[in-house]
Structures are given as structure tokens and as C-alpha cells.
Design a protein around this motif. Structure first.
Motif, mmCIF file in Angstrom:
data_model
loop_
_atom_site.group_PDB
_atom_site.id
_atom_site.type_symbol
_atom_site.label_atom_id
_atom_site.label_comp_id
_atom_site.label_asym_id
_atom_site.label_seq_id
_atom_site.Cartn_x
_atom_site.Cartn_y
_atom_site.Cartn_z
ATOM 1 N N ARG A 538 11.941 -4.295 12.133
ATOM 2 C CA ARG A 538 10.874 -3.961 11.193
ATOM 3 C C ARG A 538 11.406 -3.031 10.115
ATOM 4 N NH1 ARG A 538 5.100 -3.791 11.733
ATOM 5 N NH2 ARG A 538 4.132 -2.261 10.343
ATOM 6 N N THR A 539 10.916 -3.219 8.887
ATOM 7 C CA THR A 539 11.240 -2.319 7.793
ATOM 8 C C THR A 539 10.022 -2.253 6.872
ATOM 9 O OG1 THR A 539 12.813 -1.828 6.017
ATOM 10 C CG2 THR A 539 12.210 -4.136 6.313
ATOM 11 N N THR A 540 9.890 -1.124 6.168
ATOM 12 C CA THR A 540 8.731 -0.926 5.294
ATOM 13 C C THR A 540 9.172 -0.308 3.986
ATOM 14 O OG1 THR A 540 8.288 1.285 6.193
ATOM 15 C CG2 THR A 540 7.166 -0.594 7.248
ATOM 16 N N GLY A 541 8.292 -0.362 2.991
ATOM 17 C CA GLY A 541 8.529 0.260 1.699
ATOM 18 C C GLY A 541 7.223 0.333 0.925
ATOM 19 N N VAL A 542 7.133 1.293 0.015
ATOM 20 C CA VAL A 542 5.933 1.468 -0.794
ATOM 21 C C VAL A 542 6.226 0.918 -2.188
ATOM 22 C CG1 VAL A 542 4.313 3.113 -1.779
ATOM 23 C CG2 VAL A 542 5.242 3.490 0.519
ATOM 24 N N PHE A 543 5.365 0.009 -2.666
ATOM 25 C CA PHE A 543 5.584 -0.669 -3.930
ATOM 26 C C PHE A 543 4.342 -0.550 -4.799
ATOM 27 C CE2 PHE A 543 8.287 -2.647 -0.812
ATOM 28 C CZ PHE A 543 9.507 -2.754 -1.468
ATOM 29 N N GLY A 544 4.578 -0.517 -6.111
ATOM 30 C CA GLY A 544 3.495 -0.425 -7.072
ATOM 31 C C GLY A 544 3.600 -1.518 -8.116
ATOM 32 N N HIS A 545 3.079 -1.223 -9.306
ATOM 33 C CA HIS A 545 2.992 -2.223 -10.367
ATOM 34 C C HIS A 545 4.368 -2.705 -10.818
ATOM 35 C CE1 HIS A 545 1.297 -4.329 -13.787
ATOM 36 N NE2 HIS A 545 2.115 -3.680 -14.602
#
Length: 948
Positions: A538-545
Motif C-alpha cells: 500500500r502507498t498513499t499521497g495527497v493530490f490537488g488541482h
């Protein structure tokens, strides 16, 4: 005096045509102050002067003077008058001759005119000169000859312009030569060769210096140049490139293929190619689909089946009665098999009491039958004696060989050909092969194997590591064939009892541990049961516009969130995971799982632009041998087909590369690739690798050979397990092409150095059934080989591992290693390039700077009559099917570039995209010349504009 002269001439000319010469207005060419013409003019009769040669128009080249000539007869005097003024007689050069045929005098005069004289004249017309000749009867004047300064300017008033025209179209190249005196002549060159319009009726160069090609041919493509020349100089225009292009045309459809299933519902397809003609010189690619599919239904064959037997007939004179049956329940249909067996049966109906030739029927026996019975009896007795002798000898030899390893065979059925269970007894105390021979066997753990030594799941690995094959401290039951090859049937789960413990890991995930009864750990080996049971990566990240890229290190799985897919002022924590447990997708029929199960989320997230999900697969891609599907798991846990890779769809797009599939999606969830082999030539790519480590016995060395699906995540699981148990990769992994032809896999150890090493019995060659390999569902297939040194001084091992499919591909792994850990060479498992930054956000996540990306989209989203739009951009990037998907997007070019970013995430530059743009020729962007500093500057400017 002038009046007297006029009077005399009047008397001479009396009776003629009344020629009058007003000498009163003439001044002498010999004086500057207007003195009179010569006084003495002969009065002999004659004719008026006739000009044999008159002065011609002339051009002064550079600073060279020109000579004007005139010749007349009969002529007593000839003088030049230029611009209305007499030329001084000293500037005349005259010659006088006699015409022998007529006896008249011929006079020739010429003068020189300089550049300065012409430049100093500022009259309303060009500089001109005229001859005036005198005879007895009067004077004659020649034509006026103009004198001009010759020149040719450098620049063309209009250069020819390059053109792109379709074949058989008209080409018109305009050329207006530079201004010059005299006017320049124009000549056309093609590829530096002069064009002769007289030899080619299709070309016309006469119309106002223009070049006209009435019907363009492919041979008319080239570089055209307009040449202008006069007496002064030559001038050359800029070259104009003419491209004659051919728009693609579809060939005829092929015949419909046969239905892909023998019976039931399937599909047929037909295809056509863009080769009638093929696009040439940038011509537009064919519009429409190259492949059409229709459903088909084939009747399934029905095998015939017998009806019940009829009643027995009445007894015949031959003491027999009959009964019959028919193959009608059901009858064979659609090519089904006919019933097997007899349709008629007869037997004696008198129980042997029927009299035939005065003897009971049962006493009539042919002599041949009696002789045959005797032969069969004696042959059976002889074979039985030989079999018993071979059995006794075999059991003796087998027990003797097993005693060398501290193992007693107590069930001789292993040598009788049966596939039955036999036991390896626990090694007796005092065995010198054990590091700690005083250790008592652990009787609290019971294990039973009803299958092979090759193991497939982590639990099997744990048991084998602790089993008597490596550490003979406990009993184990193994099925063995009578030959020296262990045949690996489909094994059942080993019986195992242990305790469960839990430990705390980051993010709140609880991982369970399965441990065995405590015992001393030997060198070079670890208890696999102490490893955590992994269910997912599992891996995660925060993304925007601004979007970004999420990468699962060393797995080949990645997620590309395009710029603008997430609304402004919003941000999401996006995760991605890979299922490493038992696959939840259960294969139906011949369907095979070709990729890991990849989950991306959160599922309730909505994107405005399709995102790109990259999933590795292990299929040797070929549309002729595989029918590959993309499937998605529903909220109820069921798997549904999203699309076939070869189908046309507007909901998603699949681009299949040799080792990965790039999918454009608009919703998150769990996805996987499955494949249905169409022919026996369908190939799965397997990665084969060999690991080694010391056993608990100091003289033993264990080789473990793995065959896993060729996906990075499958091999990563193997590497992780081996690193926990001290395994060392002994050779670079290799690819094995495993065909779907139902033939099994053989793994064998070859070329073991004699007198240094020996391999334990029944493990030199191991065989894995086809179904075990073909439907492995990513679980590592693991076969173990145990080698023994003769002496502890042997530290080098050299041998070969042969992995081959019967009637298929073969790979050889060359093992050359030291069993001492300090002397081993380390072989890198994975490149570390994609594990540094699992999550990248903003412009740094994309290879194409945003400003250049906007220019490309603005250029190619606009339709073009020549087809140089987003469709050609897709074609140049090897995207040739399902173009209807891109047509539904607001910016097709942006989606194509997103797909390019997903495919080339490991490439080092933009060369492939730059080549595609240059081939299309609608943009002047030279992406291959963009330096790293320019890219950084573009990213910085973009970030500054967006307040980052």
C-alpha cells in the motif's frame, strides 16, 4: 554664304521630289558655336543616302563604354546626333570604301558612349543617338538607338512558396524576378536540375514566370528554385519544398474469421488495413475502424447415447437369442460422437444343454484355445518370479542408499510403482550430520504432506524450511514415484497447528504471526513462520488541482492524476494497494489471471479528466493467441468485465504494451487483467530465479528455484521472503515462455562437481504439472534441492539449473557461487529509481512542461483538413485503435499526452514525442533541444503563476 549654298543646291535638285533642307537651322557638328556645315558639297548627280547598318539599342555593363555604328551609301558625310545635339566630329571614327558593284561610296562611322554620359543625362526619355548621312541629293536619318545602363537587383519581388498538395492536384509556384535592365529571363530548377517544359507536357513555365504542374505526381515532390538572369548577373530565389502527399485508403475487408468458440456464444472478426493506398508523405490516416467484431453462435455437438436394451428374442435353432439397442437417447447431433459399444448382443439360451453334433455345446472347444491357455499360464508364472527378484534387489539397494543420510525407508511401496505414502523416520541420536545431535525431536508439531516437494504458498515454505528435508528432526510423509523424479501433483494444504500472535504496525494495521514450537535457530536459516503474513502492499499521497504521480516502488504499478482532474481548492488523499493474499478473482473455465489485483481510491472520488492506471501483466501479447479482458470488482465482491482490450469503447481505454497495460479510467476501484487463451500458442511469461543458503547442517546447501509470473510485484514477494530467511540470489533471473499446450514443467540440477558435492536422492529432477504452473495465480512456485558437501573445506559451488517445458522453451541458470557469506557477490534485485519518491505532485511529476503541453493541445485539438490533428498525434504515438474514445473528450490531445506520460514514466527524455511532432510538421517546437534548465525554468514560472 549659307543662302548662296542653299540656292545652288536648289538648282541642282530642281525637278526632283522637292526635297527641302533648312540649313538655316542646322549648326555644324564640327563647331560648338553653331558655325555652318561645309561650304563645298559636290553637285554631281546621285541618290539619297541609304543606311546599310543602323545603330542598335545598347546597354552599358558596369563601367565599360559601348560603341554605336552606322553605315550608309552613297554618303559623303555621316554624323551622330545624341539627345538632339550633334556629337563633336573629333569623337567620330569613320571609314570610307567603294562599293564595287555599284561604284558608290560607302561610309561607316562609329562613336563610343560612356556610363558617365548616360548618367549625366536627365531628359524625359532614355539616352538616345541617331545617325545623319549626306549625299548629293540630301540627307537621311537612321533610327534612334537608346543607350541604357544594365543592372539586376538582388532580391526577388516574390519568392516561390512551398506547397503540400494531394496527388493529382494542381501545383502553382509564383515567381517575380528582381527588377533589372534588360528584364531578367526566368528558369526553374528542381533539385538543382533545370526543368524542360517542352519535354514534359504536365509542366508549364510560360505563364508570367510561374511554374504550373497540372496534375501532381509523387515524382513531383522536391525542392524548386527560380533562377533569374540578364546580361549583368544571375539571381537565385529561395527554394520552395513541394510535397505531394497521399491520403490513406482502406483495403477491402477480409473474410469473417471462424467463431472463436467451438460451441456456444462467441465472436467473429474481420479486418482491413490502411494500405489502399497507404498514407504517404504526411497524408491523412484512414478514418474508421480497422477491425469489426460480431457475435456468433455455434451449435454444440451432442454425443449419442444408447437406449435401454430390448427384450431377448426367442431361442433360435442355433440355441441363441438376441437383443438390440439403438443410439437414440439422444442421437448424435452437430458432429457429436456416435455411441460406443455394440448395438446387438447374443448369448446361449439353453445354459449349454443344446446338442450340436451329438455333443453338449459346452464340450465343443477348439484346440487352439487350449494351447493358448497353457502359454498364458506359463508366461504368468515366469513374470511373477522375475518381479519378486527385482523387488527384493530394489528394496535392498534403496535401504542402503538411504542409510547414508540417516533416513530409513520402512515402506517399500515407493519402489513398486504405486504413488503411495511412505515415512522418513526420525534420525537417531548421535548423527554426526547435526550441529546439535543431542536435541530431541519436537513431538508437539505434526505435519503431513500429500504431494510434492515443490511448494507454492508461504505456509508451505515455512513447513519445508523446518521439515526433515533440511532439518531431520521430525517425521514427514511424502509421496514419491518409483523413478528418480518427484512428480508434483496438486497438493493439499499441509496440516499445521500453531499459535497466533499479533504485533502493532504503523497506520494501525494488525499483522498476525504464525509461530512453531520454540527451538534453537541454526546458522544461515530462519524460521519462516515468524514472518508476517502480508495481505497487501500500500502507498498513499495527497493530490490537488495540479495532479501528480503515485508509484508503488518495485512493482510496476503506478497512477497518474492529470493536471485539472481534481477541482481547484480541493485535495484528496489517494491510495493504491496490491493484493498479495489469495486472489479474490476466481478464474472461470480457461480464463487465467495475468496481473495483480490493484486497488486505487477513495472510491467516492470524482475526477473531471480520466486518470491513467498502469498495471503489469505476464502475457506474451498477441491478439491471435490471447483474448485479454479488464475486470473490476463490484462493491458486492463480484468481478465484472469492463471491456476487452481489442474492443471499441467510450467508457475507458486500454493500451497494451509488452509488459504493462495502461488504462484510462474515470472511477476508482479494484482492477485486474485476465486472459483467455485462444490457441495452444498462447504464452505466459515466467520469471525463473535460483536462491541459495546454508542449511542447519554445516555440510548441506539448499537451492530454491522459483517460477513466478513475470510481474515485478510477484518477484518482489519472493525477494522479500528470501531476504528474511537469509537467501542469496545466485544468478540473474531469466524469462521463460510457458505455452498453454498442457505440457508440464521440469526443473533439474545438472553438472554437479563429482567428489565435491552430491545431491540427495529423488531431488535431481522435479516435474510440475501444467495446471499448477498455468493457473498459479501469482503464488510463487518453489522447488527445493538439497546438496551435500563431502568435506567442510569445499566452499565453491558450480552447477546448472535447467528449467524447461516439455516440447517448449528452456532456460539455463548458471550457478557459480561461494557458500561463505563473506565471499559472495551481491546481485541487485531491483533498480531503485522508482522507489525514491513514491508520490510526486505538481509540475515535477510530468515530463512535458505545462506551457508546452498547452501549446500542443491548442495546435492539435483544432481540426485540420489534411488530418494533421489529434488523430495523427495518436497515430504517431502508436495509438491506432479505439480513437472514438478520445473523440468524446473535451481535449483529445490532453488525454493522449496523459497516456504518453504513463507509458514513458521511466524514459529519460522527450525524444519520442519530439520525433512524432516533427514528423507531423504542424509545430515548430523542438522538444529534443529543450535543456534541463529550460524545463526547470518553465516549471518555476508555472508554479509562480499559480501561487505555489
Amino acid at each position: 554664304m549659307i543662302l548662296v549654298l542653299v540656292k545652288a543646291l536648289s538648282d541642282v535638285c530642281a525637278g526632283t521630289s522637292g526635297f527641302l533642307l533648312d540649313f538655316s537651322s542646322q549648326t555644324s557638328p564640327g563647331t560648338d558655336n553653331g558655325e555652318a556645315l561645309p561650304e563645298s558639297i559636290p553637285s554631281a548627280p546621285g541618290t539619297l543616302p541609304h543606311f546599310i547598318e543602323e545603330p542598335d539599342d545598347a546597354y552599358i555593363i558596369k563601367s565599360n563604354p559601348i560603341a554605336l555604328r552606322c553605315k550608309a551609301r552613297p554618303a559623303m558625310q555621316i554624323f551622330f546626333k545624341c539627345n538632339g545635339e550633334w556629337v563633336h566630329q573629333n569623337e567620330h571614327v569613320s571609314e570610307e570604301t567603294l562599293d564595287e558593284s555599284s561604284g558608290l561610296k560607302v561610309r561607316e562611322v562609329f562613336i563610343n558612349v560612356t556610363r558617365q554620359q548616360v548618367e549625366d543625362f536627365h531628359g524625359p526619355e532614355d539616352y538616345w543617338c541617331q545617325c545623319v548621312a549626306w549625299s548629293h541629293l540630301g540627307t537621311s536619318k537612321s533610327r534612334k538607338a537608346s543607350v541604357r545602363i544594365a543592372y539586376l537587383r538582388k532580391n526577388f519581388e516574390q519568392d516561390p512558396q512551398g506547397r503540400e498538395v494531394p496527388i493529382e492536384g494542381m501545383i502553382v509556384l509564383h515567381c517575380r524576378p528582381p527588377e533589372g535592365v534588360p528584364a531578367a529571363e526566368v528558369e526553374w530548377l528542381k533539385n538543382e536540375e533545370p526543368i524542360d517544359s517542352e519535354q514534359d507536357e504536365n509542366i508549364d513555365t510560360r505563364a508570367d514566370h510561374n511554374l504550373i504542374i497540372r496534375q501532381a505526381r509523387l515524382s513531383d515532390s522536391g525542392n524548386y528554385t527560380c533562377m533569374a538572369a540578364n546580361i549583368v548577373a544571375k539571381r537565385r530565389s529561395l527554394s520552395a519544398t513541394v510535397v505531394v502527399y497521399v491520403n490513406g485508403g482502406w483495403s477491402s475487408w477480409t473474410e469473417w474469421s471462424a467463431c472463436n468458440v467451438r460451441c456456444g456464444r462467441g465472436w467473429q472478426k474481420r479486418s482491413r488495413t490502411c494500405t489502399n493506398p497507404a498514407p504517404l508523405n504526411g497524408g491523412a490516416f484512414c478514418e474508421g475502424m480497422s477491425v469489426q467484431k460480431i457475435t456468433c453462435t455455434s451449435l454444440c455437438p451432442v454425443d449419442g447415447s444408447w437406449e435401454v436394451w430390448s427384450e431377448w428374442s426367442v431361442c433360435s435353432p442355433e440355441c441363441e437369442h438376441l437383443r438390440i439397442r439403438e443410439c437414440t437417447a439422444p442421437p448424435p447431433r452437430n458432429g457429436g460422437k456416435f455411441c460406443e459399444g455394440l448395438s446387438q448382443e447374443s448369448e446361449n439360451c439353453t445354459d449349454g444343454l443344446c446338442i450340436l453334433d451329438k455333443k453338449p455345446l459346452h464340450e465343443i472347444k477348439p484346440q487352439s484355445i487350449e494351447n493358448a491357455s497353457d502359454i498364458a499360464l506359463y508366461s504368468g508364472l515366469g513374470a511373477a518370479v522375475v518381479a519378486v527378484a527385482v523387488l527384493v534387489i530394489g528394496v535392498t539397494l534403496y535401504r542402503r542408499s538411504q542409510s547414508d543420510y540417516g533416513v530409513d525407508v520402512i515402506d517399500s511401496s515407493a519402489l513398486t510403482g504405486g504413488f503411495q505414502t511412505f515415512n522418513f523416520k526420525t534420525v537417531r541420536q548421535g548423527n554426526s550430520l547435526l550441529l546439535n545431535s543431542a536435541m530431541q525431536p519436537d513431538l508437539t508439531v505434526s505435519r503431513t504432506y500429500s504431494g510434492p516437494i515443490c511448494l507454492q504458498d508461504p505456509l508451505d515454505k515455512e513447513l519445508m524450511t523446518e521439515s526433515s528435508l533440511f532439518n531431520p528432526l521430525s517425521d514427514i510423509k511424502v509421496k514419491v514415484q518409483s523413478s528418480f523424479m518427484v512428480s508434483l501433483g496438486v497438493s493439499e494444504r499441509a496440516e499445521y497447528h500453531g499459535k497466533n500472535h499479533s504485533r502493532t504496525f504503523p497506520h494501525g494495521n494488525n499483522h498476525s504471526f504464525s509461530t512453531m514450537h520454540p527451538r534453537n535457530k541454526m546458522p544461515y536459516i530462519q524460521n519462516l513462520s515468524s514472518l508476517p503474513t502480508r495481505t497487501e502492499l500500500r502507498t498513499t499521497g495527497v493530490f490537488g488541482h495540479l495532479g501528480g504521480r503515485l508509484v508503488m516502488p518495485n512493482t510496476g504499478v503506478s497512477l497518474l492524476i492529470p493536471h485539472g482532474a481534481i477541482p481547484e481548492e480541493n485535495s484528496w488523499e489517494i491510495y493504491m494497494s496490491i493484493n498479495q493474499g489469495e486472489p479474490s478473482l476466481q478464474s472461470d473455465g480457461s480464463e487465467v489471471l495475468l496481473s495483480p489485483e490493484v486497488t486505487c481510491g477513495p472510491p467516492d472520488m470524482i475526477v473531471t479528466t480520466p486518470f491513467a492506471l498502469t498495471i503489469p501483466h505476464c502475457a506474451d501479447v498477441s491478439s491471435e493467441h490471447w483474448n485479454i479482458h479488464l475486470k473490476k470488482r463490484t462493491q458486492q465482491g463480484k468481478w465484472e468485465e469492463v471491456m476487452s482490450v481489442e474492443d471499441e469503447s467510450t467508457s475507458c481505454y486500454c493500451l497494451l504494451d509488452p509488459f504493462a497495460c495502461h488504462v484510462l479510467l474515470d472511477s476508482f476501484g479494484t482492477y485486474a487483467l485476465t486472459g483467455e487463451p485462444i490457441t495452444d500458442c498462447a504464452v505466459k511469461q515466467l520469471k525463473v530465479a535460483v536462491f541459495g543458503c546454508m542449511s542447519c547442517n554445516s555440510l548441506d546447501y539448499n537451492l530454491r528455484v522459483y517460477c513466478v509470473d513475470n510481474t515485478p510485484c510477484a518477484f518482489q514477494e519472493v525477494v522479500s521472503d528470501e531476504s528474511h530467511q537469509g537467501g542469496q540470489l545466485l544468478e540473474e533471473p531469466k524469462l521463460l515462455h510457458f505455452k498453454g499446450n498442457t505440457f508440464s514443467l521440469q526443473i533439474s540440477v545438472l553438472d554437479i562437481p563429482p567428489f565435491l558435492w552430491r545431491i540427495k536422492p529423488f531431488t535431481a529432477c522435479q516435474e510440475v504439472p501444467f495446471s499448477r504452473v498455468w493457473c498459479s495465480n501469482r503464488q510463487p512456485l518453489h522447488c527445493a534441492f538439497s546438496l551435500e558437501r563431502y568435506t567442510p573445506t569445499t566452499t565453491q559451488l558450480s552447477c546448472k539449473i535447467c528449467i524447461r517445458q516439455l516440447k517448449g522453451h528452456e532456460q539455463i541458470l548458471q550457478v557459480q557461487t561461494s557458500i561463505l557469506e563473506s565471499e559472495r557477490e551481491t546481485i541487485t534485485f531491483f533498480a531503485q529509481e522508482d522507489s525514491t519518491f513514491p508520490a510526486q505532485t505538481g509540475p515535477k511529476a510530468f515530463k512535458i512542461p505545462y506551457s508546452i503541453r498547452q501549446r500542443i493541445c491548442a495546435t492539435f485539438d483544432t481540426p485540420n483538413a489534411k488530418g494533421k490533428d489529434w488523430q495523427m498525434l495518436a497515430q504517431k504515438n502508436s495509438i491506432n485503435r479505439n480513437l472514438s474514445y478520445f473523440a468524446t473528450q473535451s481535449s483529445p490531445s490532453a488525454v493522449i499526452l496523459n497516456l504518453w506520460e504513463a507509458r514513458h514514466q521511466h524514459d529519460g527524455d522527450l525524444d519520442s514525442l519530439a520525433c512524432a511532432l516533427e514528423e507531423i510538421g504542424r509545430t515548430h517546437m523542438k522538444l529534443s533541444n529543450i535543456s534541463e534548465s529550460q524545463l526547470d525554468e518553465a516549471d518555476f514560472n508555472y508554479s509562480r503563476q499559480n501561487g505555489l
